[in-house]
Write a protein that holds these residues in place. Structure first.
Motif, PDB file in Angstrom:
ATOM      1  N   HIS A  28     -10.008  -9.201   5.412  1.00  0.00           N
ATOM      2  CA  HIS A  28     -10.447  -7.959   4.766  1.00  0.00           C
ATOM      3  C   HIS A  28      -9.434  -7.509   3.712  1.00  0.00           C
ATOM      4  O   HIS A  28      -9.814  -7.127   2.586  1.00  0.00           O
ATOM      5  N   LEU A  29      -8.157  -7.550   4.047  1.00  0.00           N
ATOM      6  CA  LEU A  29      -7.134  -7.131   3.088  1.00  0.00           C
ATOM      7  C   LEU A  29      -7.127  -8.017   1.854  1.00  0.00           C
ATOM      8  O   LEU A  29      -6.919  -7.534   0.727  1.00  0.00           O
ATOM      9  N   ILE A  30      -7.371  -9.314   2.028  1.00  0.00           N
ATOM     10  CA  ILE A  30      -7.442 -10.219   0.873  1.00  0.00           C
ATOM     11  C   ILE A  30      -8.666  -9.884   0.017  1.00  0.00           C
ATOM     12  O   ILE A  30      -8.609  -9.915  -1.216  1.00  0.00           O
ATOM     13  N   THR A  31      -9.778  -9.557   0.670  1.00  0.00           N
ATOM     14  CA  THR A  31     -10.967  -9.144  -0.073  1.00  0.00           C
ATOM     15  C   THR A  31     -10.694  -7.884  -0.889  1.00  0.00           C
ATOM     16  O   THR A  31     -11.063  -7.785  -2.066  1.00  0.00           O
ATOM     17  N   VAL A  32     -10.054  -6.907  -0.266  1.00  0.00           N
ATOM     18  CA  VAL A  32      -9.715  -5.666  -0.967  1.00  0.00           C
ATOM     19  C   VAL A  32      -8.765  -5.961  -2.129  1.00  0.00           C
ATOM     20  O   VAL A  32      -8.926  -5.423  -3.238  1.00  0.00           O
ATOM     21  N   ALA A  33      -7.782  -6.816  -1.884  1.00  0.00           N
ATOM     22  CA  ALA A  33      -6.852  -7.188  -2.955  1.00  0.00           C
ATOM     23  C   ALA A  33      -7.595  -7.837  -4.128  1.00  0.00           C
ATOM     24  O   ALA A  33      -7.309  -7.549  -5.296  1.00  0.00           O
ATOM     25  N   TRP A  34      -8.562  -8.692  -3.815  1.00  0.00           N
ATOM     26  CA  TRP A  34      -9.336  -9.360  -4.867  1.00  0.00           C
ATOM     27  C   TRP A  34     -10.146  -8.347  -5.670  1.00  0.00           C
ATOM     28  O   TRP A  34     -10.244  -8.435  -6.898  1.00  0.00           O
ATOM     29  N   ALA A  35     -10.705  -7.344  -4.986  1.00  0.00           N
ATOM     30  CA  ALA A  35     -11.460  -6.301  -5.691  1.00  0.00           C
ATOM     31  C   ALA A  35     -10.538  -5.533  -6.637  1.00  0.00           C
ATOM     32  O   ALA A  35     -10.898  -5.275  -7.805  1.00  0.00           O
ATOM     33  N   TYR A  36      -9.356  -5.153  -6.161  1.00  0.00           N
ATOM     34  CA  TYR A  36      -8.398  -4.475  -7.033  1.00  0.00           C
ATOM     35  C   TYR A  36      -7.965  -5.382  -8.186  1.00  0.00           C
ATOM     36  O   TYR A  36      -7.827  -4.939  -9.332  1.00  0.00           O
ATOM     37  N   ARG A  40      -1.041  -3.216  -8.845  1.00  0.00           N
ATOM     38  CA  ARG A  40      -0.164  -2.626  -7.838  1.00  0.00           C
ATOM     39  C   ARG A  40      -0.883  -2.538  -6.500  1.00  0.00           C
ATOM     40  O   ARG A  40      -0.327  -2.888  -5.452  1.00  0.00           O
ATOM     41  N   GLU A  41      -2.119  -2.055  -6.519  1.00  0.00           N
ATOM     42  CA  GLU A  41      -2.889  -1.937  -5.280  1.00  0.00           C
ATOM     43  C   GLU A  41      -3.199  -3.308  -4.684  1.00  0.00           C
ATOM     44  O   GLU A  41      -3.170  -3.499  -3.466  1.00  0.00           O
ATOM     45  N   ALA A  42      -3.498  -4.279  -5.551  1.00  0.00           N
ATOM     46  CA  ALA A  42      -3.765  -5.639  -5.072  1.00  0.00           C
ATOM     47  C   ALA A  42      -2.540  -6.214  -4.376  1.00  0.00           C
ATOM     48  O   ALA A  42      -2.632  -6.798  -3.285  1.00  0.00           O
TER      49      ALA A  42
END
Length: 409
Positions: free
Chosen positions: A341-349, A356-358
């Motif tokens: 999930h965190l990698i998915t969120v990072a990819w979206a950012y 920075r958020e990624a």
């Protein structure tokens, strides 16, 4: 990937204008892809480009991971799993149909209790992304499951041995898939399915279908990657009135795979239908479970909603949906779900150029499952892209994480 697209385009004799026309994109879009100013962010797009170039999709994707060992405070030595792959391949070759031809001797009775404990440990390693801990166990588990199946006499012994064989190959397929191996995950997934079918256990067979669906998707067979889990789910639905929690967990996991397949072919309507059924199943279940190591429940459905929004081309919606995911409800042994999930969120950012958020999301992911970052191609893509467009505000943190993952600046 841009370099590979450019290589095969020139090899085919196409200009950028010709190839971009074949995939229905602008010449500027292709130019940005080839020079690394833009990333191909969806599997369906990779398949379109590969089809236009008349090559298999795997030629555009990175090959197997090759890493150097590194030390972490939490996990000890990591990054060594690829070194064991030749031994795993040898075991898969030796302990199959040719075993009798090459004179494999019977080592004596297999301790099934010991094998069961190793299988359970392997799934724990899989869900916590401890591949370098799991990999050395695999050749021995393959050998033991082979001999156990041939030593079994009664029907009960045969079912128990085949159950273990199915699980050994399912967890092995998942590990090899994570390591980027192009052929072996498919072989292991098929063997898992074959062994499961011999047990006549519908939930074990469904588990094999789930793993096969993952391999099919990664090999570019998107239609089959939806059809296989859907067919398995249909079989389970026939006994829906008497469904146990284990039954619902497996059924929901299969329907999630259907949603993933539908998103990969950009079928928004089918994704909504699958999600509706998945949410109904999660509500019936009432809580997060980990039956057959599928980690199905309301939290995993929320995680998939974020991924599906991203796969359907809406990173902003994925970022918004991520705020509603109750990651704190996941137990530590489901680190893979948390980090995915965190990698998915990072990819979206990353796609929104919010580096920075990624980077913060990837740093948090590293704390939970460091090897998952090392063996995830999307992480390498993000770090490479950020290094090319390096900003002073993230320079130190970016280079430190890139060095850990193994991405050259």
């Amino acid at each position: 990937m841009g370099q590979r697209v450019a290589y095969y385009r020139r090899r085919r004799g196409y200009s950028q204008a010709v190839l971009s026309g074949l995939v229905g994109r602008s010449e500027e879009w292709l130019s940005q892809i080839e020079r690394g100013a833009r990333d191909i962010d969806r599997l369906s797009t990779i398949l379109e480009v590969a089809k236009a170039l008349r090559i298999v999709p795997q030629r555009l994707l990175p090959g197997p991971f090759h890493t150097t060992p590194r030390q972490t405070q939490q996990s000890g030595t990591i990054g060594t799993a690829p070194d064991v792959v030749p031994d795993i391949e040898t075991a898969m070759l030796r302990y199959d149909g040719i075993a009798g031809l090459v004179g494999i001797t019977d080592p004596g009775p297999v301790n099934l209790g010991h094998l069961e404990r190793q299988v359970e440990l392997s799934f724990v390693c899989s869900q916590t992304e401890q591949w370098s801990r799991m990999a050395p166990l695999v050749p021995g588990m393959i050998a033991d499951s082979y001999h156990a199946s041939r030593q079994a006499v009664t029907d009960a012994e045969k079912r128990r041995a085949k159950t273990l064989e199915a699980l050994v190959y399912r967890v092995t397929s998942g590990m090899l898939d994570r390591l980027g191996e192009p052929r072996l995950p498919w072989v292991a997934a098929e063997r898992s399915m074959a062994a499961a079918e011999m047990t006549e256990d519908p939930l074990l067979i469904a588990g094999g279908a789930w793993r096969l669906a993952v391999v099919l998707r990664h090999s570019g067979r998107l239609t089959e990657s939806t059809d296989v889990p859907t067919a398995a789910a249909d079989a389970l639905r026939r006994d829906d009135r008497n469904a146990t929690p284990e039954h619902l967990s497996v059924y929901g996991s299969l329907m999630l795979k259907g949603a993933v397949g539908a998103a990969s072919v950009n079928d928004h309507s089918a994704v909504r239908d699958y999600l509706s059924e998945v949410e109904r199943t999660a509500e019936r279940l009432g809580s997060d479970r980990n039956d057959f190591w599928f980690a199905f429940g309301p939290t995993n459905v929320s995680i998939h909603r974020v991924w599906l929004a991203l796969e359907l081309g809406d990173p902003s919606q994925a970022i918004d949906l991520a705020d509603a995911v109750p990651l704190d409800q996941l137990p530590p042994e489901l680190a893979e779900r948390r980090v995915s999930h965190l990698i998915t969120v990072a990819w979206a950012y990353y796609l929104r150029r919010r580096y920075r958020e990624a980077l913060d999301a990837l740093t948090e992911a590293r704390m939970a499952a460091p090897e998952q970052l090392i063996f995830t191609g999307r992480v390498h893509t993000m770090l490479s892209g950020m290094l090319r467009r390096e900003r002073r505000s993230i320079k130190h943190d970016l280079r430190e994480l890139s060095e850990f993952v193994g991405v050259a600046g």
